[in-house]
Write a protein that holds these residues in place. Structure first.
Motif, PDB file in Angstrom:
ATOM      1  N   THR A  14       0.831  -1.202   0.000  1.00 47.65           N
ATOM      2  CA  THR A  14       0.000   0.000   0.000  1.00 47.65           C
ATOM      3  C   THR A  14       0.867   1.253   0.000  1.00 47.65           C
ATOM      4  OG1 THR A  14      -1.759  -1.151   1.220  1.00 47.65           O
ATOM      5  CG2 THR A  14      -1.840   1.255   1.161  1.00 47.65           C
ATOM      6  N   LEU A  15       0.602   2.122  -0.972  1.00 48.12           N
ATOM      7  CA  LEU A  15       1.266   3.421  -1.053  1.00 48.12           C
ATOM      8  C   LEU A  15       0.237   4.483  -0.698  1.00 48.12           C
ATOM      9  CD1 LEU A  15       3.731   5.168  -1.860  1.00 48.12           C
ATOM     10  CD2 LEU A  15       2.809   5.170  -4.208  1.00 48.12           C
ATOM     11  N   ARG A  16       0.497   5.211   0.397  1.00 47.68           N
ATOM     12  CA  ARG A  16      -0.413   6.260   0.848  1.00 47.68           C
ATOM     13  C   ARG A  16       0.143   7.623   0.462  1.00 47.68           C
ATOM     14  NH1 ARG A  16      -0.571   2.191   4.713  1.00 47.68           N
ATOM     15  NH2 ARG A  16      -2.694   1.398   5.113  1.00 47.68           N
ATOM     16  N   ILE A  17      -0.713   8.433  -0.143  1.00 45.93           N
ATOM     17  CA  ILE A  17      -0.291   9.743  -0.641  1.00 45.93           C
ATOM     18  C   ILE A  17      -1.177  10.809  -0.011  1.00 45.93           C
ATOM     19  CG2 ILE A  17       0.253  11.114  -2.678  1.00 45.93           C
ATOM     20  CD1 ILE A  17      -0.015   8.474  -4.305  1.00 45.93           C
ATOM     21  N   THR A  18      -0.540  11.825   0.559  1.00 43.76           N
ATOM     22  CA  THR A  18      -1.248  12.956   1.129  1.00 43.76           C
ATOM     23  C   THR A  18      -0.844  14.220   0.370  1.00 43.76           C
ATOM     24  OG1 THR A  18      -1.279  11.949   3.328  1.00 43.76           O
ATOM     25  CG2 THR A  18      -1.683  14.308   3.211  1.00 43.76           C
ATOM     26  N   TYR A  19      -1.833  14.931  -0.145  1.00 44.32           N
ATOM     27  CA  TYR A  19      -1.604  16.190  -0.848  1.00 44.32           C
ATOM     28  C   TYR A  19      -2.092  17.335   0.041  1.00 44.32           C
ATOM     29  CZ  TYR A  19      -1.831  12.845  -4.760  1.00 44.32           C
ATOM     30  OH  TYR A  19      -1.672  11.770  -5.583  1.00 44.32           O
ATOM     31  N   LEU A  20      -1.353  18.421   0.060  1.00 41.16           N
ATOM     32  CA  LEU A  20      -1.732  19.586   0.847  1.00 41.16           C
ATOM     33  C   LEU A  20      -1.631  20.833  -0.026  1.00 41.16           C
ATOM     34  CD1 LEU A  20      -2.486  20.752   3.677  1.00 41.16           C
ATOM     35  CD2 LEU A  20      -0.031  21.087   4.040  1.00 41.16           C
ATOM     36  N   VAL A  21      -2.746  21.533  -0.183  1.00 45.96           N
ATOM     37  CA  VAL A  21      -2.783  22.782  -0.938  1.00 45.96           C
ATOM     38  C   VAL A  21      -3.015  23.920   0.046  1.00 45.96           C
ATOM     39  CG1 VAL A  21      -3.905  24.083  -2.782  1.00 45.96           C
ATOM     40  CG2 VAL A  21      -3.744  21.585  -2.943  1.00 45.96           C
ATOM     41  N   THR A  22      -2.152  24.933   0.008  1.00 40.68           N
ATOM     42  CA  THR A  22      -2.267  26.077   0.909  1.00 40.68           C
ATOM     43  C   THR A  22      -2.347  27.361   0.098  1.00 40.68           C
ATOM     44  OG1 THR A  22      -0.986  24.948   2.630  1.00 40.68           O
ATOM     45  CG2 THR A  22      -1.165  27.344   2.799  1.00 40.68           C
ATOM     46  N   ASN A  23      -3.296  28.194   0.453  1.00 40.68           N
ATOM     47  CA  ASN A  23      -3.433  29.516  -0.165  1.00 40.68           C
ATOM     48  C   ASN A  23      -2.525  30.489   0.585  1.00 40.68           C
ATOM     49  OD1 ASN A  23      -4.174  31.972  -1.221  1.00 40.68           O
ATOM     50  ND2 ASN A  23      -6.330  31.849  -0.607  1.00 40.68           N
ATOM     51  N   THR A  24      -1.436  30.895  -0.038  1.00 40.68           N
ATOM     52  CA  THR A  24      -0.510  31.849   0.579  1.00 40.68           C
ATOM     53  C   THR A  24      -0.746  33.260   0.054  1.00 40.68           C
ATOM     54  OG1 THR A  24       1.186  31.333  -1.089  1.00 40.68           O
ATOM     55  CG2 THR A  24       1.240  30.089   0.969  1.00 40.68           C
ATOM     56  N   ASP A  25      -1.874  33.450  -0.623  1.00 41.47           N
ATOM     57  CA  ASP A  25      -2.234  34.754  -1.167  1.00 41.47           C
ATOM     58  C   ASP A  25      -3.048  35.543  -0.134  1.00 41.47           C
ATOM     59  OD1 ASP A  25      -2.840  36.841  -3.130  1.00 41.47           O
ATOM     60  OD2 ASP A  25      -2.345  35.319  -4.637  1.00 41.47           O
ATOM     61  N   THR A  26      -3.460  36.739  -0.527  1.00 43.34           N
ATOM     62  CA  THR A  26      -4.237  37.601   0.374  1.00 43.34           C
ATOM     63  C   THR A  26      -5.720  37.591   0.040  1.00 43.34           C
ATOM     64  OG1 THR A  26      -3.784  39.499  -1.068  1.00 43.34           O
ATOM     65  CG2 THR A  26      -2.262  39.114   0.766  1.00 43.34           C
ATOM     66  N   GLU A  27      -6.131  36.805  -0.960  1.00 45.28           N
ATOM     67  CA  GLU A  27      -7.533  36.718  -1.350  1.00 45.28           C
ATOM     68  C   GLU A  27      -7.913  35.264  -1.583  1.00 45.28           C
ATOM     69  OE1 GLU A  27      -8.274  38.399  -5.280  1.00 45.28           O
ATOM     70  OE2 GLU A  27      -6.109  38.375  -5.657  1.00 45.28           O
ATOM     71  N   TYR A  64      -5.863  16.316   0.801  1.00 42.98           N
ATOM     72  CA  TYR A  64      -6.513  15.277   0.001  1.00 42.98           C
ATOM     73  C   TYR A  64      -5.720  13.984   0.164  1.00 42.98           C
ATOM     74  CZ  TYR A  64      -8.399  19.455  -2.318  1.00 42.98           C
ATOM     75  OH  TYR A  64      -8.995  20.667  -2.585  1.00 42.98           O
ATOM     76  N   GLU A  65      -6.436  12.894   0.428  1.00 37.38           N
ATOM     77  CA  GLU A  65      -5.801  11.596   0.621  1.00 37.38           C
ATOM     78  C   GLU A  65      -6.075  10.680  -0.555  1.00 37.38           C
ATOM     79  OE1 GLU A  65      -3.872  10.840   3.159  1.00 37.38           O
ATOM     80  OE2 GLU A  65      -4.291  12.464   4.570  1.00 37.38           O
ATOM     81  N   LEU A  66      -5.074   9.881  -0.905  1.00 39.34           N
ATOM     82  CA  LEU A  66      -5.186   8.893  -1.981  1.00 39.34           C
ATOM     83  C   LEU A  66      -4.303   7.702  -1.617  1.00 39.34           C
ATOM     84  CD1 LEU A  66      -6.164   8.351  -4.992  1.00 39.34           C
ATOM     85  CD2 LEU A  66      -3.994   9.323  -5.691  1.00 39.34           C
ATOM     86  N   SER A  67      -4.754   6.497  -1.905  1.00 37.18           N
ATOM     87  CA  SER A  67      -3.892   5.329  -1.683  1.00 37.18           C
ATOM     88  C   SER A  67      -3.982   4.382  -2.854  1.00 37.18           C
ATOM     89  CB  SER A  67      -4.248   4.614  -0.379  1.00 37.18           C
ATOM     90  OG  SER A  67      -5.504   3.988  -0.469  1.00 37.18           O
ATOM     91  N   ILE A  68      -2.886   3.701  -3.100  1.00 36.93           N
ATOM     92  CA  ILE A  68      -2.770   2.694  -4.160  1.00 36.93           C
ATOM     93  C   ILE A  68      -2.335   1.396  -3.512  1.00 36.93           C
ATOM     94  CG2 ILE A  68      -1.559   2.027  -6.267  1.00 36.93           C
ATOM     95  CD1 ILE A  68      -1.112   5.067  -6.764  1.00 36.93           C
ATOM     96  N   LYS A  69      -3.130   0.370  -3.675  1.00 38.79           N
ATOM     97  CA  LYS A  69      -2.821  -0.926  -3.100  1.00 38.79           C
ATOM     98  C   LYS A  69      -2.612  -1.948  -4.207  1.00 38.79           C
ATOM     99  CE  LYS A  69      -4.531  -4.372   0.227  1.00 38.79           C
ATOM    100  NZ  LYS A  69      -5.633  -4.713   1.175  1.00 38.79           N
ATOM    101  N   LEU A  70      -1.502  -2.674  -4.138  1.00 35.96           N
ATOM    102  CA  LEU A  70      -1.233  -3.728  -5.104  1.00 35.96           C
ATOM    103  C   LEU A  70      -1.933  -5.019  -4.653  1.00 35.96           C
ATOM    104  CD1 LEU A  70       2.567  -3.205  -5.864  1.00 35.96           C
ATOM    105  CD2 LEU A  70       0.565  -1.929  -6.698  1.00 35.96           C
ATOM    106  N   LEU A  71      -2.723  -5.570  -5.540  1.00 35.81           N
ATOM    107  CA  LEU A  71      -3.437  -6.818  -5.254  1.00 35.81           C
ATOM    108  C   LEU A  71      -2.679  -7.946  -5.926  1.00 35.81           C
ATOM    109  CD1 LEU A  71      -7.026  -5.454  -5.972  1.00 35.81           C
ATOM    110  CD2 LEU A  71      -5.840  -5.557  -3.772  1.00 35.81           C
ATOM    111  N   VAL A  72      -1.930  -8.696  -5.145  1.00 33.92           N
ATOM    112  CA  VAL A  72      -0.986  -9.673  -5.697  1.00 33.92           C
ATOM    113  C   VAL A  72      -1.456 -11.097  -5.454  1.00 33.92           C
ATOM    114  CG1 VAL A  72       0.938  -8.103  -5.440  1.00 33.92           C
ATOM    115  CG2 VAL A  72       0.393  -9.643  -3.579  1.00 33.92           C
TER     116      VAL A  72
END
Length: 293
Positions: free
Chosen positions: A120-133, A285-293
């Motif tokens: 299992t490969l677990r991926i976490t994405y994080l988007v941050t607004n560093t703007d003023t609007e 945002y979370e995403l995971s990829i699992k290999l079914l072997v």
């Protein structure tokens, strides 16, 4: 630069350009991720930000000003900083710069962390607004997987299996006008949890299933071998392989957003499933990829 992770005999390769997943092998060395063969498709798993697919004629309006945003955005082309926390964990990050601001007016910070736990490969994405609007964006993933996996198999031996029975229509992509047609749809799932693959399904580009109950899908052969993608934080799942190419892979694409629809105007903030962050806010945002072997 290619970086690697390893855990329990499994291995992952990652590219600093776009933080792209390039390889995922099981403990016998079997490859599950598309190998980027340029004969069919030069990518393996690009990220889609700040747009998914195309905007109308390559241009969109944000805060009253016109911007040219390339197809699938620009994140996939950005060289990312990285930090390898351990043999099985690696993080990438990047920020808005003078080049991104030419195409998209918001300042942002983006990071993603890969954690490998054997199959299992677990991926976490994080988007941050560093703007003023307020910041508006789409975000999606586009991983491609080997299909078929084994010699002697065919693409049509595989199925897509969902955890729930679904009834779902896909909007047809109008290739002449380069937009989805919300009125012209085709039903691929009718109280069913299974879709049998065939190359003909992709003659009109991608299959797009918005707002399903399922937030997981398996791509498997008759023996149940393949992959499972879990996408709890994404509203749409799409599937794609090049039309009329017989390419030995399938992309499984979790999206928050989509390419332009015929009933949408050119204001970017009006697009379907637009994501919004106030100044200083972040979203994971979370995403995971699992290999079914």
């Amino acid at each position: 630069m290619i970086l690697t992770l390893s855990n329990k005999g499994y291995s992952v390769s990652l590219e600093t350009k776009g933080g792209e997943l390039k390889s995922y092998k099981n403990d016998t060395g079997k490859e599950y991720v598309w190998d980027s063969d340029p004969k069919f498709w030069v990518w393996s798993a690009p990220l889609l930000f700040p747009s998914i697919g195309n905007v109308r004629n390559g241009k969109t309006i944000i805060n009253g000003k016109e911007y040219e945003i390339p197809k699938h955005g620009f994140l996939r082309d950005m060289e990312m900083a990285y930090e390898k926390e351990s043999d099985d964990t690696l993080s990438f990050s990047c920020d808005a710069n003078d080049d991104t601001l030419k195409h998209y007016p918001f300042r942002f910070h983006f990071s993603q962390t890969y954690r490998l736990d054997g199959p299992t490969l677990r991926i976490t994405y994080l988007v941050t607004n560093t703007d003023t609007e307020e910041m508006y964006y789409h975000f999606g993933a586009h991983p491609g997987f080997m299909c078929p996996l084994e010699e002697g198999e065919q693409f049509s031996d595989y199925i897509l299996k969902f955890p729930y029975e679904e009834t779902c229509d896909s909007p047809v992509y109008d290739l002449e006008n380069m937009q989805f047609d919300p009125v012209n749809t085709k039903r691929y799932l009718d109280h069913s949890d299974t879709l049998k693959l065939d190359y003909s399904l992709f003659d009109i580009d991608a299959l797009v299933f918005p707002h399903m109950k399922s937030r997981s899908v398996q791509l498997v052969n008759p023996a149940g071998k393949g992959i499972q993608v879990d996408y709890p934080d994404f509203s749409t799942i799409a599937f794609w392989t090049p039309a009329n190419a017989g390419a030995p892979f399938l992309c499984i694409e979790p999206w928050n957003g989509a390419a332009i629809y015929a009933d949408e105007d050119n204001d970017f903030t009006h697009k379907r499933d637009i994501q919004v962050l106030k100044a200083g806010e972040s979203k994971t945002y979370e995403l995971s990829i699992k290999l079914l072997v």
